[in-house]
Design an enzyme around this catalytic site. Structure first.
Site, PDB file in Angstrom:
ATOM      1  CD1 TRP A  82      37.843 -19.935  -1.989  1.00  0.00           C
ATOM      2  CD2 TRP A  82      36.808 -18.710  -3.555  1.00  0.00           C
ATOM      3  NE1 TRP A  82      38.785 -19.578  -2.927  1.00  0.00           N
ATOM      4  CE2 TRP A  82      38.168 -18.825  -3.888  1.00  0.00           C
ATOM      5  CE3 TRP A  82      35.973 -17.973  -4.380  1.00  0.00           C
ATOM      6  CZ2 TRP A  82      38.702 -18.232  -5.043  1.00  0.00           C
ATOM      7  CZ3 TRP A  82      36.512 -17.392  -5.509  1.00  0.00           C
ATOM      8  CH2 TRP A  82      37.853 -17.523  -5.838  1.00  0.00           C
ATOM      9  CG  HIS A  85      37.901 -25.392  -0.471  1.00  0.00           C
ATOM     10  ND1 HIS A  85      38.066 -26.662  -0.970  1.00  0.00           N
ATOM     11  CD2 HIS A  85      36.672 -24.983  -0.864  1.00  0.00           C
ATOM     12  CE1 HIS A  85      36.984 -26.994  -1.659  1.00  0.00           C
ATOM     13  NE2 HIS A  85      36.129 -26.002  -1.617  1.00  0.00           N
ATOM     14  CD  GLU A  92      35.680 -11.916   3.871  1.00  0.00           C
ATOM     15  OE1 GLU A  92      35.705 -12.734   4.808  1.00  0.00           O
ATOM     16  OE2 GLU A  92      34.627 -11.525   3.334  1.00  0.00           O
ATOM     17  CB  SER A  94      37.794  -5.956   8.060  1.00  0.00           C
ATOM     18  OG  SER A  94      36.994  -5.619   9.181  1.00  0.00           O
ATOM     19  NE  ARG A 164      29.632  -7.015  10.102  1.00  0.00           N
ATOM     20  CZ  ARG A 164      30.780  -7.599  10.398  1.00  0.00           C
ATOM     21  NH1 ARG A 164      31.797  -7.502   9.582  1.00  0.00           N
ATOM     22  NH2 ARG A 164      30.901  -8.279  11.520  1.00  0.00           N
ATOM     23  CG  ASP A 180      49.852 -26.713  -0.956  1.00  0.00           C
ATOM     24  OD1 ASP A 180      49.205 -27.470  -1.699  1.00  0.00           O
ATOM     25  OD2 ASP A 180      49.881 -26.846   0.286  1.00  0.00           O
ATOM     26  CG  HIS A 182      48.105 -31.581  -2.485  1.00  0.00           C
ATOM     27  ND1 HIS A 182      47.464 -32.606  -3.153  1.00  0.00           N
ATOM     28  CD2 HIS A 182      47.765 -31.724  -1.179  1.00  0.00           C
ATOM     29  CE1 HIS A 182      46.771 -33.342  -2.290  1.00  0.00           C
ATOM     30  NE2 HIS A 182      46.930 -32.814  -1.090  1.00  0.00           N
ATOM     31  NE  ARG A 191      33.796 -25.751  -3.363  1.00  0.00           N
ATOM     32  CZ  ARG A 191      32.730 -25.847  -2.574  1.00  0.00           C
ATOM     33  NH1 ARG A 191      31.518 -25.911  -3.101  1.00  0.00           N
ATOM     34  NH2 ARG A 191      32.857 -25.932  -1.270  1.00  0.00           N
TER      35      ARG A 191
HETATM   36  C1  LIG Z   1      29.032 -29.934  -4.401  1.00  0.00           C
HETATM   37  C2  LIG Z   1      29.327 -29.614  -2.957  1.00  0.00           C
HETATM   38  C3  LIG Z   1      28.299 -29.571  -2.022  1.00  0.00           C
HETATM   39  C4  LIG Z   1      28.558 -29.265  -0.675  1.00  0.00           C
HETATM   40  N1  LIG Z   1      27.522 -29.199   0.220  1.00  0.00           N
HETATM   41  C5  LIG Z   1      27.746 -28.862   1.504  1.00  0.00           C
HETATM   42  C6  LIG Z   1      26.687 -28.754   2.457  1.00  0.00           C
HETATM   43  O1  LIG Z   1      25.532 -28.993   2.142  1.00  0.00           O
HETATM   44  N2  LIG Z   1      26.982 -28.385   3.723  1.00  0.00           N
HETATM   45  C7  LIG Z   1      28.263 -28.139   4.131  1.00  0.00           C
HETATM   46  O2  LIG Z   1      28.464 -27.820   5.310  1.00  0.00           O
HETATM   47  N3  LIG Z   1      29.291 -28.243   3.267  1.00  0.00           N
HETATM   48  C8  LIG Z   1      29.072 -28.585   1.966  1.00  0.00           C
HETATM   49  N4  LIG Z   1      30.123 -28.671   1.081  1.00  0.00           N
HETATM   50  C9  LIG Z   1      31.478 -28.384   1.567  1.00  0.00           C
HETATM   51  C10 LIG Z   1      32.268 -29.696   1.748  1.00  0.00           C
HETATM   52  O3  LIG Z   1      31.669 -30.525   2.710  1.00  0.00           O
HETATM   53  C11 LIG Z   1      33.715 -29.363   2.179  1.00  0.00           C
HETATM   54  O4  LIG Z   1      33.697 -28.705   3.416  1.00  0.00           O
HETATM   55  C12 LIG Z   1      34.426 -28.462   1.188  1.00  0.00           C
HETATM   56  O5  LIG Z   1      34.232 -28.913  -0.142  1.00  0.00           O
HETATM   57  C13 LIG Z   1      35.919 -28.440   1.506  1.00  0.00           C
HETATM   58  O6  LIG Z   1      36.448 -29.703   1.201  1.00  0.00           O
HETATM   59  P1  LIG Z   1      37.681 -30.285   1.984  1.00  0.00           P
HETATM   60  O7  LIG Z   1      37.386 -30.378   3.444  1.00  0.00           O
HETATM   61  O8  LIG Z   1      38.044 -31.575   1.313  1.00  0.00           O
HETATM   62  O9  LIG Z   1      38.790 -29.182   1.640  1.00  0.00           O
HETATM   63  P2  LIG Z   1      39.911 -28.528   2.569  1.00  0.00           P
HETATM   64  O10 LIG Z   1      39.321 -27.893   3.765  1.00  0.00           O
HETATM   65  O11 LIG Z   1      40.733 -27.678   1.632  1.00  0.00           O
HETATM   66  O12 LIG Z   1      40.779 -29.718   3.038  1.00  0.00           O
HETATM   67  C14 LIG Z   1      41.539 -30.461   2.083  1.00  0.00           C
HETATM   68  C15 LIG Z   1      41.787 -31.822   2.677  1.00  0.00           C
HETATM   69  O13 LIG Z   1      42.581 -31.650   3.859  1.00  0.00           O
HETATM   70  C16 LIG Z   1      42.173 -32.576   4.848  1.00  0.00           C
HETATM   71  N5  LIG Z   1      41.713 -31.819   6.013  1.00  0.00           N
HETATM   72  C17 LIG Z   1      41.612 -30.471   6.129  1.00  0.00           C
HETATM   73  N6  LIG Z   1      41.227 -30.147   7.373  1.00  0.00           N
HETATM   74  C18 LIG Z   1      41.046 -31.297   8.038  1.00  0.00           C
HETATM   75  C19 LIG Z   1      40.633 -31.620   9.356  1.00  0.00           C
HETATM   76  N7  LIG Z   1      40.335 -30.686  10.240  1.00  0.00           N
HETATM   77  N8  LIG Z   1      40.559 -32.912   9.697  1.00  0.00           N
HETATM   78  C20 LIG Z   1      40.860 -33.879   8.813  1.00  0.00           C
HETATM   79  N9  LIG Z   1      41.265 -33.650   7.556  1.00  0.00           N
HETATM   80  C21 LIG Z   1      41.370 -32.374   7.174  1.00  0.00           C
HETATM   81  C22 LIG Z   1      41.077 -33.421   4.233  1.00  0.00           C
HETATM   82  O14 LIG Z   1      41.643 -34.555   3.650  1.00  0.00           O
HETATM   83  C23 LIG Z   1      40.523 -32.536   3.145  1.00  0.00           C
HETATM   84  O15 LIG Z   1      39.915 -33.246   2.087  1.00  0.00           O
HETATM   85  C24 LIG Z   1      29.888 -29.001  -0.261  1.00  0.00           C
HETATM   86  C25 LIG Z   1      30.919 -29.059  -1.198  1.00  0.00           C
HETATM   87  C26 LIG Z   1      30.662 -29.353  -2.531  1.00  0.00           C
HETATM   88  C27 LIG Z   1      31.811 -29.393  -3.517  1.00  0.00           C
END
Ligand SMILES: Cc1cc2nc3c(=O)[nH]c(=O)nc-3n(C[C@H](O)[C@H](O)[C@H](O)COP(=O)(O)OP(=O)(O)OC[C@H]3O[C@@H](n4cnc5c(N)ncnc54)[C@H](O)[C@@H]3O)c2cc1C
Length: 293
Positions: A82, A85, A92, A94, A164, A180, A182, A191
């Site tokens: 979770w 994202h 969270e 503590s 812990r 937000d 979006h 998810r």
């Molecule tokens: C089915 C599934 C399997 C997965 N398996 C793995 C795994 O094996 N190992 C692992 O480590 N993770 C894994 N993940 C996590 C995945 O790689 C993403 O980290 C997670 O889903 C968050 O997505 P996000 O970065 O798009 O979302 P958010 O962090 O909410 O970001 C939303 C959007 O904001 C932009 N953004 C946010 N921060 C930045 C930044 N710093 N630079 C550029 N753009 C940014 C991007 O466009 C991003 O899509 C998995 C996820 C899913 C759904």
């Protein structure tokens, strides 16, 4: 939405999602969009059309005008997914400052999922309840003994931050999570998807179907149509579909072999992962994969 604030929606055996606060609604999205598109669309049907247009064309900033703050209780392993994202604001519980929550998620004998053969990250089918009985029993032992050791450490005056360290990942944690709309929809898209792990999917479905659908019904409807229930086709897939539509299935199979999507082993065609994903899309369209016809 007023009626949702403060109501706890139970998830898993002892988790929950509760709306603490929210800002904005479908009208706020429309209002923000009108700043860029001008006055003139006043009726509900027009609002619906505008929201659907924004969603279709990924004009996302008007959806950022809405925000929601949730109080969630989830397991530490689920929280680990979770928290990836990054676009939410989080605070969270503590376990350095407070005693860890004395609750861990338990798995019923019929709920032990088997490792998927195709997808290294997934599961398929489940162990029989008869065999699962053993693992549920072992789980109960671990939960009880780790908690006992934790409590012993606290009683001996060991710092909470160290006591812990052996608590299982199934231990529940709680957090406030503000995001937000979006970015919430992005979270839900990832998810609620069948490849997401079952446990986090339960939370995403609770948030989506029981909260967002009531908070912003027009947006939710558009999200189901254009995001969650939609599918994307790659350039290669569009080319293959055109061939299939023209009755040129043999050519499609040849192209897939050239692209490495199909490996011929004697009379059998072995599809790659991408080919199997394409087959699933074809199935949704009521079509059979060309290598099976
Ligand atoms: C089915 C599934 C399997 C997965 N398996 C793995 C795994 O094996 N190992 C692992 O480590 N993770 C894994 N993940 C996590 C995945 O790689 C993403 O980290 C997670 O889903 C968050 O997505 P996000 O970065 O798009 O979302 P958010 O962090 O909410 O970001 C939303 C959007 O904001 C932009 N953004 C946010 N921060 C930045 C930044 N710093 N630079 C550029 N753009 C940014 C991007 O466009 C991003 O899509 C998995 C996820 C899913 C759904």
């Amino acid at each position: 939405m007023e009626s949702l604030i403060g109501r706890r929606i139970g998830v898993l055996d002892d988790g929950f999602v509760e709306v603490v606060d929210c800002m904005g609604d479908d009208a706020a999205i429309v209002q923000a969009a009108r700043v860029s598109y001008g006055e003139g669309t006043k009726r509900v049907t027009e609002d619906r059309g505008l929201i659907r247009y924004l969603m279709r064309h990924r004009h996302t900033t008007p959806f950022e005008m809405c925000e929601i703050k949730l109080h969630v209780r989830t397991t530490m392993d689920c929280w680990r997914q979770w928290i990836r994202h990054r676009t939410a604001n989080v605070n969270e519980h503590s376990t350095r400052y407070s005693v860890a929550i004395d609750s861990a998620q338990r798995t019923a004998p019929g709920q032990w999922r088997l490792q998927s053969k195709d997808n290294r990250q997934g599961s398929e089918g489940s162990l029989s309840a008869e065999r699962g009985e053993h693992f549920s029993g072992r789980e109960a032992e671990i939960i009880a003994s780790t908690r006992q050791v934790y409590d012993e450490r606290l009683a001996a005056g060991i710092a909470r931050e160290q006591a812990r360290k052996d608590l299982p990942l199934s231990t529940y944690t709680e957090a406030y999570w503000k995001i937000d709309l979006h970015n919430l929809l992005h979270f839900l898209e990832l998810r609620m998807e069948p490849h997401a792990q079952y446990e986090i999917r339960q939370y995403a479905e609770a948030i989506g179907f029981q909260i967002v659908s009531q908070w912003v019904p027009l947006t939710w409807e558009a999200f189901l149509d254009y995001r969650l229930g939609a599918m994307s086709l790659s350039r290669t897939e569009i080319g293959l579909l055109s061939l299939l539509h023209a009755g040129r299935g043999v050519e499609a199979v040849e192209e897939m072999q050239v692209a490495g999507w199909l490996q011929r082993e004697g009379d059998i065609c072995k599809p790659s992962r991408e080919a199997r994903e394409f087959a699933a899309k074809l199935q949704r369209l009521g079509l059979s994969p060309p290598w099976q016809t």
